[in-house]
Design a protein around this motif. Structure first.
Motif: not given
Length: 283
Positions: A206-210
């Motif tokens: 989720l962090y990677g997809k902002r």
């Protein structure tokens, strides 16, 4: 004795044990037919081997019977085919027993008949070995496997391991797809030993997809549900990172303080102290 054992059987796959008992009975009944020591020794060796195989496999089948009943419907037809093969083999052995019984009253057995009987027994043993090998391969597909994760050993089913590894592979190239795979894993295996790791990597995806707010929620779920998990300190540090990127310095400081308080000896706590000093610096 054979009929009594057959009637007392309750394990679905004990026909293999029945076959071994039948084979032993067949071998024992033929002992009187063989006049030469070499044939008698071959029968005795075959009977000992069959009894040993029967004891080993019967113990293993009883331990795994509960797991085998959970096999997917895709294996139903294969299992039915296996049962038909076992039934066919059992019929052949019964026929062989009948043939041997006819020879029991004879005083002489020709060398040709002896050789044919030995070949029949060898072929029966070969077919039994093939069936047992096939069954062992099926069992390995459902037997739990030991896996090392973050310095600890966990036990998971083969399908769990494959689903987890597939999600990890996707995470390297596609954060959005990886998040979907990890969420699907949680629905499919809610009690999995991978649960803590899946929750942590879901936060990272989720962090990677902002999707920073959802990532914070994912990290917080891990800390609240598995505070002793090796990834929990990192989860708090990552949550603070998301808060800082959202310009919520106050929340980030609170999270970093919480990390230092809950996990003071962790590497993440040392990093948190450095982050706190940078957050205290104006600008």
């Amino acid at each position: 004795m054979f009929s009594y054992l057959l009637s007392r059987s309750s394990f679905p796959l004990r026909p293999v044990g029945v076959l071994m008992l039948s084979l032993w009975a067949c071998s024992a009944s033929q002992a009187g037919v063989f006049d030469d020591d070499e044939a008698r020794k071959a029968i005795n060796d075959l009977r000992v081997q069959s009894e040993q195989n029967n004891a080993q496999h019967l113990s293993r089948y009883e331990q795994l019977v509960a797991k085998m009943t959970e096999q997917s419907t895709q294996q139903t037809e294969q299992n039915a085919q296996l049962r038909r093969s076992l039934l066919e083999l059992n019929n052949q052995i019964e026929q062989l027993r009948a043939d041997v019984a006819k020879l029991r009253g004879q005083t002489e057995v020709t060398t040709q008949t002896q050789q044919a009987t030995v070949r029949d027994l060898a072929e029966t043993q070969r077919r039994m070995t093939d069936i047992q090998t096939s069954l062992d391969a099926r069992l390995r597909q459902i037997e739990p496997q030991k896996v090392s994760m973050d310095g600890r050993d966990i036990v998971v089913a083969p399908e769990e391991r494959k689903a987890y590894e597939d999600a990890m592979h996707t995470l390297r190239t596609d954060f959005g797809a990886a998040a979907q795979q990890l969420q699907a894993f949680q629905r499919r295996f809610p009690g999995s030993a991978y649960a803590g790791d899946v929750q942590y990597w879901l936060g990272n995806a989720l962090y990677g997809k902002r999707d920073l707010k959802e990532a914070i929620v994912a990290y917080r779920v891990l800390v609240s549900t598995a505070p002793q998990h090796p990834r929990s300190p990192e989860a708090l540090l990552q949550a603070a990172t998301c808060q800082a990127e959202l310009k919520d310095r106050k929340a980030a400081k609170i999270t970093l303080d919480e990390l230092i308080r809950l996990y003071p000896k962790s590497e993440s706590a040392q990093t948190a102290k450095e982050r706190l000093n940078s957050l205290k610096t104006p600008g």
